[in-house]
Enzyme design. Structure first.
Site, short mmCIF file in Angstrom:
data_model
loop_
_atom_site.label_atom_id
_atom_site.label_comp_id
_atom_site.label_asym_id
_atom_site.label_seq_id
_atom_site.Cartn_x
_atom_site.Cartn_y
_atom_site.Cartn_z
N LYS A 197 -3.55 95.01 48.06
CA LYS A 197 -2.09 95.04 48.21
C LYS A 197 -1.47 94.86 46.82
O LYS A 197 -1.72 93.86 46.13
CB LYS A 197 -1.70 93.90 49.14
CG LYS A 197 -0.41 94.10 49.88
CD LYS A 197 -0.29 93.00 50.92
CE LYS A 197 1.04 93.01 51.61
NZ LYS A 197 1.26 91.79 52.36
C1 E4P Z 1 3.54 92.03 54.91
O1 E4P Z 1 2.76 92.70 54.32
C2 E4P Z 1 4.51 91.13 54.27
O2 E4P Z 1 3.85 90.29 53.40
C3 E4P Z 1 5.27 90.37 55.31
O3 E4P Z 1 5.50 91.17 56.44
C4 E4P Z 1 6.54 89.72 54.81
O4 E4P Z 1 7.22 89.16 55.92
P1 E4P Z 1 8.39 88.08 55.78
O5 E4P Z 1 9.61 88.78 55.29
O6 E4P Z 1 8.55 87.56 57.16
O7 E4P Z 1 7.89 87.04 54.81
#
Ligand code: E4P
Length: 225
Positions: free
Chosen positions: A88
């Site tokens: 990622k």
């Molecule tokens: C996913 O890859 C993200 O890290 C995540 O969905 C972020 O979500 P949040 O806005 O609830 O922290």
């Protein structure tokens, strides 16, 4: 549409996996910290446990570096943990360069922290396997996250980009439904919104009535004997 769970919590990953609908997991440094996973070795070990739990599903592991050479080194180490790992990478200039390198070298990637169609185009051009628009955070700032999913889906279709849209930052079951409608390829959600999809009061009322009627029939049959 594929279902990923957005957590580093092993019990929740297992619960979603046992439901039989789980295609993968996404994590981020905040989610790892929430589980108290500290230090590189513990983090790597935790990723391996998640990969073994989901048994073939994609598992996004986020780099902490922001410089292209360091992102590449970190991404190589993460990818070596298990074939299910997807590196990622944040949507920054060095992140885009690293996405291209990973794509040229057969390492799967998820471009994270995406908030605009322009960023999604760059991620696709750089060869990211997944692009993660954060729809909940967009809603939080008075824009429409689902509209962004629709826009990216339309652009990717017109341009023939192969990058899969992974709707992230999901806050509710309705978000999941709207993302499916908007053409998202994947949704990554905490456990609660996924379980929320199950719920409808008419299902509960209907089931209670069916069971009650069946019980009455059984009692009548038993009484007739
Ligand atoms: C996913 O890859 C993200 O890290 C995540 O969905 C972020 O979500 P949040 O806005 O609830 O922290």
């Amino acid at each position: 549409m594929k279902f990923f769970i957005d957590t580093a919590n092993l019990a929740q990953i297992k619960e979603a996996h046992d439901l039989g609908i789980l295609d993968g997991v996404t994590t981020n440094p905040s989610l790892m910290a929430k589980e108290g996973i500290k230090g590189d070795d513990a983090v790597m070990k935790h990723y391996l446990t998640i990969c073994e739990l989901v048994d073939g599903g994609d598992v996004s592991a986020e780099v902490l570096s922001t410089n292209v050479d360091e992102i590449i080194e970190e991404g190589k180490k993460l990818a070596a943990i298990h074939p299910s790992i997807v590196v990622k990478v944040p949507m920054i200039k060095d992140g885009v360069k690293a996405l291209k390198w990973f794509s040229d070298n057969g390492i799967k990637t998820n471009c994270t922290l995406v908030f605009s169609a322009g960023q999604a185009i760059l991620a696709a051009k750089a060869g990211a396997n997944y692009v993660s628009p954060f729809i909940g955070r967009i809603d939080d700032s008075n824009w429409d996250g689902v509209e962004l999913i629709k826009q990216i889906a339309q652009i990717y279709k017109i341009q023939g980009y192969k990058t899969e849209i992974l709707a992230a930052s999901i806050r509710s079951p309705l978000h999941i439904v709207k993302c499916a409608e908007a053409g998202s390829d994947v949704v990554t959600s905490p456990l609660e919104p996924i379980l929320g999809l199950l719920k409808h009061p008419l299902t509960d009322i209907g089931l209670a009535k069916f069971l009650e009627d069946a019980k009455k029939m059984r009692a009548e049959l038993a009484g007739a004997k």
